[in-house]
Motif scaffolding. Structure first.
Motif, short mmCIF file in Angstrom:
data_model
loop_
_atom_site.label_atom_id
_atom_site.label_comp_id
_atom_site.label_asym_id
_atom_site.label_seq_id
_atom_site.Cartn_x
_atom_site.Cartn_y
_atom_site.Cartn_z
N LEU A 3 -32.29 100.51 2.91
CA LEU A 3 -31.01 100.24 2.26
C LEU A 3 -30.05 101.44 2.36
O LEU A 3 -28.86 101.26 2.67
N ARG A 4 -30.53 102.62 2.09
CA ARG A 4 -29.64 103.78 2.09
C ARG A 4 -29.05 104.04 3.47
O ARG A 4 -27.90 104.49 3.60
N GLU A 5 -29.81 103.75 4.52
CA GLU A 5 -29.32 103.97 5.88
C GLU A 5 -28.29 102.92 6.29
O GLU A 5 -27.65 103.07 7.33
N VAL B 140 -25.75 101.89 4.24
CA VAL B 140 -24.60 101.95 3.33
C VAL B 140 -23.28 101.92 4.09
O VAL B 140 -22.29 101.33 3.62
N LEU C 99 -27.98 97.08 -2.19
CA LEU C 99 -26.89 97.52 -1.31
C LEU C 99 -25.58 97.63 -2.08
O LEU C 99 -24.81 98.58 -1.90
N LEU D 2 -25.40 100.69 -4.13
CA LEU D 2 -25.17 101.89 -3.33
C LEU D 2 -23.75 101.96 -2.78
O LEU D 2 -23.39 102.94 -2.13
#
Length: 264
Positions: A199-201, A203, A228, A231
């Protein structure tokens, strides 16, 4: 006693399996009859009952848009078929969406099952769609993208679209390549748990995530969407009526193509 009064033999009792089927057909057929489907389904036999029940629960498969198909190109890459659907009005170099259907990754599946070329022809987006045989073992980055670039497509601005395991791979590739290469990614019923999704990658990449409400992957898809959004990612899609089947995937395809048209 009944046989003696009727002047003949008593009718044979139905075998246990037949009795269960008749009771089930009566109950299912009666329920479908309320919806106007029972009579036609029962005429078709057990398969008709199941088919009608599936249509009620999951929805019917929509017909592709009228008006013809997008142009297709077919080539070969390391012994694998590569099929590209081109937008009708393509005059300059156009970006491409790489499609990853479920394994084993038949390049014809997006066209034969989902009529992607028909939907692309009716879409406002000026982009191409490409699929390749055996994507689980195909080198998407090192081989397919250079192949598509040699064919005149702009691979600096790609989209990724996948279903089920292909959806999980689309998310993984998008996270690996980053927003400098992947401008948008769409995953239908991705076969990945929310805990393992990158998920963080993702954003900085617009993401379309969707799933049918009767699909067992709906809870994890909804969790990923919420993650998502928390974030600050750009997200579209959601949980809507349907199952994990061709009917659902065709229904959301126009929405996904419009998503790519806005972001490529």
């Amino acid at each position: 006693m009944d046989a003696e009064r009727g002047g003949g033999e008593a009718p044979a009792a139905p075998r246990d399996g037949e009795g269960r089927f008749r009771r089930r057909a009566f109950l299912v057929g009666g329920g479908l009859g309320v919806l106007g489907l029972g009579g036609a389904a029962l005429v078709a036999g057990p398969g008709g009952v199941r088919s009608a029940y599936t249509r009620v629960v999951c929805g019917s498969t929509p017909e592709p848009p009228p008006g013809g198909t997008a142009g297709r190109r077919q080539g070969t890459l390391e012994g694998r078929r590569v099929i590209v659907a081109m937008p009708r009005a393509a005059r300059d170099t156009v970006p491409v969406v790489v499609m990853l259907p479920e394994p084993p990754g038949d390049a014809r599946a997006p066209y034969d099952l989902y009529a992607v070329d028909r939907y692309l022809a009716a879409s406002p987006g000026g982009f191409a769609i490409a699929s390749v045989d055996g994507w689980p073992s195909a080198d998407i980055v090192g081989a397919l993208l250079p192949h598509l670039e040699a064919g005149g497509l702009d691979v600096r601005r790609i989209g990724l679209l996948g279903w089920a395991a292909g959806g999980a791979e689309a998310l993984r590739l998008a996270a690996q390549l980053g927003s400098g290469v992947v401008r948008a990614v769409a995953a239908t019923s991705p076969d990945v748990t929310a805990a393992r999704a990158p998920l963080r990658e993702l954003v900085d990449i617009p993401v379309w995530l969707g799933c049918g409400e009767r699909d067992d992957r709906a809870p994890q898809t909804e969790t990923m969407l919420k993650g998502l959004k928390a974030l600050g990612a750009t997200t579209e899609g959601g949980i809507s009526s349907g199952c994990q089947d061709t009917a659902y995937r065709r229904r959301v395809l126009p929405e996904q193509l419009a998503f790519f048209a806005r972001h490529l």
